[in-house]
Design an enzyme around this catalytic site. Structure first.
Site, short mmCIF file in Angstrom:
data_model
loop_
_atom_site.label_atom_id
_atom_site.label_comp_id
_atom_site.label_asym_id
_atom_site.label_seq_id
_atom_site.Cartn_x
_atom_site.Cartn_y
_atom_site.Cartn_z
N ASP A 99 0.81 -1.22 0.00
CA ASP A 99 0.00 0.00 0.00
C ASP A 99 0.84 1.27 0.00
OD1 ASP A 99 -2.12 -1.71 0.20
OD2 ASP A 99 -2.97 -0.81 2.02
N HIS A 150 -6.06 3.29 -4.14
CA HIS A 150 -5.95 3.53 -2.70
C HIS A 150 -6.20 5.00 -2.38
CE1 HIS A 150 -5.06 2.03 1.23
NE2 HIS A 150 -3.89 2.65 1.38
N HIS A 244 3.67 -2.35 3.12
CA HIS A 244 3.66 -0.97 2.61
C HIS A 244 4.98 -0.68 1.90
CE1 HIS A 244 0.65 -0.97 5.82
NE2 HIS A 244 0.08 0.04 5.19
#
Length: 278
Positions: A99, A150, A244
């Protein structure tokens, strides 16, 4: 008679090419009558307005949004009440997701490790990061990774109005399509904070909601050993792993991935990405 007709046709084609001389040199491939494989190609116009012929990945880096086809219309989906948290499939399948990127300091190292082990993953990207790192999205496309939405600025959606949420999602889908080559079919809410509007708008834009099963907790920078333990202890068929590649110092994520990814592979897990629709 047939020879005269063919000669006349060739003269007409050559005359047409000469007429285009002010706009550029035309390249014409002639074929015998009845040859369906004939093709014609125009050479680039000389001068400062000429565009270099681009490879597919390079084209994604410089999208001709003003002249290209309009954005593809998404297929409307059923509105879900909760996000997808695991993948289905036979055997020991897992999925890796990253992410908040792309980020030039960490994403390339993650892509290098995935390429080393011939693994594909999902990247849920933020629009504001994409516009500054388009080449990384092009690389994701070239290497078979799936890119999801996102939002643009990674806000807490539960604090926004419907119009603001739509803007965050729609702008990101647009820049993904312009850079990656197609609109995203997956959406992940920042912080995992879902609400009714996010589910509805995502479905309207043709995106399924994707959450996760195992959180590496790398966003807390807990240490490489902790990240590795989170993944290895949580590994199981159908698991979706959250990591991430931006949003902070992700050097621990980069180092940990180099340790736990070969461990999963040696343990018999197949790392995959979802089908276009679940």
């Amino acid at each position: 008679m047939q020879k005269d007709q063919l000669f006349t046709r060739r003269r007409m084609l050559l005359a047409g090419a000469a007429a285009l001389g002010t706009a550029g040199t035309a390249g014409i491939v002639l074929a015998a009558e009845g040859d369906e494989s004939a093709r014609s190609a125009a050479a680039p116009v000389a001068g400062p307005q000429a565009r270099q012929v681009l490879k597919p990945s390079a084209f994604r880096l410089q999208p001709l949004t003003g002249f290209g086809p309009p954005h593809t219309a998404p297929r409307k989906l059923k509105v879900r009440k909760k996000p997808i948290m695991e993948i289905s499939g036979r055997g020991r399948c897992m999925m890796l997701t990253f992410d908040d990127g792309p980020n030039p300091n960490y994403t390339p190292h993650i892509l290098d490790t995935l390429a080393k082990y011939d693994v594909r993953a999902m990247f849920f990207v933020c629009g504001e990061c994409v516009v500054e790192n388009r080449e990384l999205l092009a690389r994701m496309a070239d290497e078979g990774h799936v890119v999801g939405n996102h939002t643009w600025t990674h806000p807490l959606l539960t604090t926004l109005g419907r119009k603001e949420i739509r803007s965050e999602m729609e702008r990101t889908s647009d820049v993904i399509e312009d850079t990656y080559g197609e609109r995203p079919q997956w959406f992940r809410a920042p912080y995992g904070a879902w609400n009714r509007a996010a589910f509805q708008l995502g479905a309207d834009m043709g995106m399924e909601p994707m959450a996760w099963t195992v959180d590496t907790t790398d966003w807390m920078e807990p240490g490489i050993d902790t990240i590795i333990d989170q993944v290895e202890s949580g590994a199981a068929p159908g698991v979706v792993v959250l990591s991430h590649d931006a949003g902070g110092d992700r050097s621990q994520t980069v180092q940990a991935l180099r340790e736990w990814l070969p461990y999963l592979i040696d343990s018999g897990y197949r790392l995959t990405v979802p089908s276009r629709r679940m």
